[in-house]
Scaffold this active site. Sequence first.
Site, PDB file in Angstrom:
ATOM      1  N   TYR A  31      -9.321   4.945 -12.589  1.00  0.00           N
ATOM      2  CA  TYR A  31      -9.131   5.649 -11.305  1.00  0.00           C
ATOM      3  C   TYR A  31      -8.789   7.119 -11.477  1.00  0.00           C
ATOM      4  O   TYR A  31      -8.312   7.745 -10.524  1.00  0.00           O
ATOM      5  CB  TYR A  31      -7.982   5.010 -10.505  1.00  0.00           C
ATOM      6  CG  TYR A  31      -7.904   3.512 -10.510  1.00  0.00           C
ATOM      7  CD1 TYR A  31      -8.868   2.736  -9.866  1.00  0.00           C
ATOM      8  CD2 TYR A  31      -6.843   2.857 -11.135  1.00  0.00           C
ATOM      9  CE1 TYR A  31      -8.772   1.354  -9.861  1.00  0.00           C
ATOM     10  CE2 TYR A  31      -6.741   1.472 -11.130  1.00  0.00           C
ATOM     11  CZ  TYR A  31      -7.712   0.736 -10.495  1.00  0.00           C
ATOM     12  OH  TYR A  31      -7.614  -0.622 -10.489  1.00  0.00           O
ATOM     13  N   CYS A  75     -12.921   3.614 -28.920  1.00  0.00           N
ATOM     14  CA  CYS A  75     -14.144   4.362 -29.172  1.00  0.00           C
ATOM     15  C   CYS A  75     -14.971   4.634 -27.930  1.00  0.00           C
ATOM     16  O   CYS A  75     -16.114   4.177 -27.831  1.00  0.00           O
ATOM     17  CB  CYS A  75     -14.968   3.626 -30.218  1.00  0.00           C
ATOM     18  SG  CYS A  75     -14.032   3.481 -31.736  1.00  0.00           S
ATOM     19  N   GLU A  76     -14.400   5.293 -26.958  1.00  0.00           N
ATOM     20  CA  GLU A  76     -15.176   5.849 -25.856  1.00  0.00           C
ATOM     21  C   GLU A  76     -14.381   6.973 -25.212  1.00  0.00           C
ATOM     22  O   GLU A  76     -13.147   6.964 -25.237  1.00  0.00           O
ATOM     23  CB  GLU A  76     -15.575   4.778 -24.830  1.00  0.00           C
ATOM     24  CG  GLU A  76     -14.468   3.933 -24.267  1.00  0.00           C
ATOM     25  CD  GLU A  76     -15.021   2.885 -23.310  1.00  0.00           C
ATOM     26  OE1 GLU A  76     -15.232   3.258 -22.146  1.00  0.00           O
ATOM     27  OE2 GLU A  76     -15.246   1.735 -23.723  1.00  0.00           O
ATOM     28  N   GLY A 100       0.763  -1.239   0.000  1.00  0.00           N
ATOM     29  CA  GLY A 100       0.000   0.000   0.000  1.00  0.00           C
ATOM     30  C   GLY A 100       0.793   1.287   0.000  1.00  0.00           C
ATOM     31  O   GLY A 100       0.232   2.346  -0.276  1.00  0.00           O
ATOM     32  N   GLU A 134       4.049  -6.575   1.780  1.00  0.00           N
ATOM     33  CA  GLU A 134       3.552  -7.016   0.460  1.00  0.00           C
ATOM     34  C   GLU A 134       3.510  -5.844  -0.521  1.00  0.00           C
ATOM     35  O   GLU A 134       2.447  -5.469  -1.014  1.00  0.00           O
ATOM     36  CB  GLU A 134       2.134  -7.577   0.604  1.00  0.00           C
ATOM     37  CG  GLU A 134       1.995  -8.757   1.516  1.00  0.00           C
ATOM     38  CD  GLU A 134       0.538  -9.185   1.699  1.00  0.00           C
ATOM     39  OE1 GLU A 134      -0.383  -8.447   1.256  1.00  0.00           O
ATOM     40  OE2 GLU A 134       0.315 -10.248   2.275  1.00  0.00           O
ATOM     41  N   PRO A 135       4.650  -5.250  -0.825  1.00  0.00           N
ATOM     42  CA  PRO A 135       4.630  -4.098  -1.723  1.00  0.00           C
ATOM     43  C   PRO A 135       4.438  -4.521  -3.179  1.00  0.00           C
ATOM     44  O   PRO A 135       5.017  -5.515  -3.621  1.00  0.00           O
ATOM     45  CB  PRO A 135       6.027  -3.495  -1.530  1.00  0.00           C
ATOM     46  CG  PRO A 135       6.883  -4.685  -1.219  1.00  0.00           C
ATOM     47  CD  PRO A 135       6.017  -5.634  -0.436  1.00  0.00           C
ATOM     48  N   GLY A 136       3.633  -3.791  -3.886  1.00  0.00           N
ATOM     49  CA  GLY A 136       3.496  -4.019  -5.324  1.00  0.00           C
ATOM     50  C   GLY A 136       3.997  -2.788  -6.052  1.00  0.00           C
ATOM     51  O   GLY A 136       5.074  -2.753  -6.635  1.00  0.00           O
ATOM     52  N   TYR A 158       0.512  -2.330 -12.261  1.00  0.00           N
ATOM     53  CA  TYR A 158      -0.899  -2.255 -12.651  1.00  0.00           C
ATOM     54  C   TYR A 158      -1.055  -1.667 -14.056  1.00  0.00           C
ATOM     55  O   TYR A 158      -2.026  -0.970 -14.337  1.00  0.00           O
ATOM     56  CB  TYR A 158      -1.711  -1.462 -11.617  1.00  0.00           C
ATOM     57  CG  TYR A 158      -1.534  -1.988 -10.204  1.00  0.00           C
ATOM     58  CD1 TYR A 158      -2.012  -3.247  -9.860  1.00  0.00           C
ATOM     59  CD2 TYR A 158      -0.849  -1.257  -9.230  1.00  0.00           C
ATOM     60  CE1 TYR A 158      -1.829  -3.754  -8.574  1.00  0.00           C
ATOM     61  CE2 TYR A 158      -0.659  -1.763  -7.946  1.00  0.00           C
ATOM     62  CZ  TYR A 158      -1.147  -3.011  -7.624  1.00  0.00           C
ATOM     63  OH  TYR A 158      -0.969  -3.513  -6.373  1.00  0.00           O
TER      64      TYR A 158
HETATM   65  N1  LLP Z   1      -1.446  -7.060  -0.619  1.00  0.00           N
HETATM   66  C1  LLP Z   1      -2.750  -7.193  -0.885  1.00  0.00           C
HETATM   67  C2  LLP Z   1      -3.529  -8.170  -0.118  1.00  0.00           C
HETATM   68  C3  LLP Z   1      -3.338  -6.408  -1.887  1.00  0.00           C
HETATM   69  O1  LLP Z   1      -4.640  -6.532  -2.139  1.00  0.00           O
HETATM   70  C4  LLP Z   1      -2.558  -5.481  -2.613  1.00  0.00           C
HETATM   71  C5  LLP Z   1      -3.131  -4.645  -3.667  1.00  0.00           C
HETATM   72  C6  LLP Z   1      -1.189  -5.390  -2.309  1.00  0.00           C
HETATM   73  C7  LLP Z   1      -0.674  -6.184  -1.297  1.00  0.00           C
HETATM   74  C8  LLP Z   1      -0.256  -4.463  -3.037  1.00  0.00           C
HETATM   75  O2  LLP Z   1      -0.604  -3.137  -2.871  1.00  0.00           O
HETATM   76  P1  LLP Z   1       0.398  -1.987  -3.379  1.00  0.00           P
HETATM   77  O3  LLP Z   1       1.657  -2.105  -2.550  1.00  0.00           O
HETATM   78  O4  LLP Z   1       0.667  -2.229  -4.806  1.00  0.00           O
HETATM   79  O5  LLP Z   1      -0.330  -0.724  -3.136  1.00  0.00           O
HETATM   80  N2  LLP Z   1      -5.145  -1.688  -9.732  1.00  0.00           N
HETATM   81  C9  LLP Z   1      -5.013  -0.630  -8.730  1.00  0.00           C
HETATM   82  C10 LLP Z   1      -4.339  -1.113  -7.466  1.00  0.00           C
HETATM   83  C11 LLP Z   1      -5.059  -2.263  -6.786  1.00  0.00           C
HETATM   84  C12 LLP Z   1      -4.370  -2.752  -5.561  1.00  0.00           C
HETATM   85  C13 LLP Z   1      -5.066  -3.941  -4.985  1.00  0.00           C
HETATM   86  N3  LLP Z   1      -4.393  -4.587  -3.899  1.00  0.00           N
HETATM   87  C14 LLP Z   1      -4.267   0.540  -9.349  1.00  0.00           C
HETATM   88  O6  LLP Z   1      -3.873   0.482 -10.513  1.00  0.00           O
HETATM   89  O7  LLP Z   1      -4.087   1.582  -8.691  1.00  0.00           O
END
Ligand code: LLP
Length: 425
Positions: free
Chosen positions: A323, A349-350, A244, A279-281, A378
């Site tokens: 978003y 086309c939108e 997050g 859990e960084p994404g 993402y």
């Molecule tokens: N752990 C869990 C359980 C999650 O559901 C998520 C993301 C993460 C970790 C990683 O979160 P991060 O570190 O990336 O913020 N598609 C959306 C983001 C959806 C995130 C959903 N969960 C976007 O493009 O902004």
Amino acid sequence: MHHFTPRDGALHAENASLETIAAQVGTPVYVYSAATLRRHYGVLRAACDARRADLGDALIAFAVKANSNLSVLATLAAEGCGADTVSEGEIRRALAAGIPAERIIFSGVGKTDAELTFALDVGVRQINVESGIELERLAAAAAAKGVQATLAIRVNPNVGAGGHAKITTGGAGDKFGVPVREALDLYARAAASPHLNPVGLACHIGSQIKDLTPLRAAFEVLRDMTQTLRGQGLTVTRLDLGGGLAAPYADTDQTPAVETYVDMAAQVLRGLEVEAAFEPGRLLAANAGVLVSRVIQVNERSDGRRFLVLDAAMNDLMRPALYDAFHGLVPIRPRAGEVRPYDVVGPVCETGDTFARDRALPPLTAADLVAFTGAGAYGAVMSGEYNSRPLVPEVLVDGDRWAVVRPRPTYDAMLAREPRAPWLS
Ligand code: LLP
């Protein structure tokens, strides 16, 4: 910090020219920087290691949903990174990329019986259980196999946060996790089952969080619950703090330093003697990728609006449409001249297929190359083939080397994927 910088008058990814990649692979195309992925992982790893006394041997589990390309995952796997997964497909990708099962966490609000059994078969590190009914189903799956399932309970701490309502997950009304009291009950129930081995608690309150206050509040909920459970004689050894943390998208974005975030977590967990997981994404991947696109044309309308029409569209990068997300847009070769406002759009086309309104840009013209920044998380994972636009390809750069790590399908391959119903042939 990233490795997309101008060199010899044009933007490069590390030592690779984005012009060369665009010429050879075509556009649109995602380009990732391995050095940036490693650096982002390394900064977080170092911060965790510096706080080992409070966080234990912390697991960094990359949220595979942010970027599930096998070469991206393999790059992180080689650094020792784990994986946070939410489907059998993601577990399979993590394993295929070389992430050992003991570093894979399986989360998600709706896991099928087949997925739970698969996770037990491969022996993932832990399954994050998100409801009472799922706990029962997991116990049944484990009993059927004659094994004990290692699990954490995902708590809904009633602290939501995030860059957009659609990516806020920790609020009381959000579908994720169970409320504190119920989570305590589930934990005790799990501890009493011969087929379940509860080891910890988990939370994840949202994405693109720029303020540490809600994160701290959520971590404190986990800390207090740990003490309550231990007071009941139960064992708690792991706390999964979710992901997050925001990534900076615009130059003006103020996001907390990774060290500040980890220090805050360490402070909250001090003395608990648990092993933390992050859990960084987005934090690892967003600024490790760009989406390179070519200008098809500039529509200068009589009403004064100026549309920059790109060959990338919402099917390739959905975040602005979904978003209202901001992505930087930089010409690959700097253009001199008056900066003027453009509406940046794709060919779909939108009206939703609008990347930016009134974006201040130098003069651009047909065939110019541009790059959307912050597109490594993402981006490609959410792409599709709407308007029968071929799935966008991906390229990984590592120093002087680069490779196509997901090719663009040919039109023939796209059509061949759909067998004709026998009565129509
Ligand atoms: N752990 C869990 C359980 C999650 O559901 C998520 C993301 C993460 C970790 C990683 O979160 P991060 O570190 O990336 O913020 N598609 C959306 C983001 C959806 C995130 C959903 N969960 C976007 O493009 O902004």
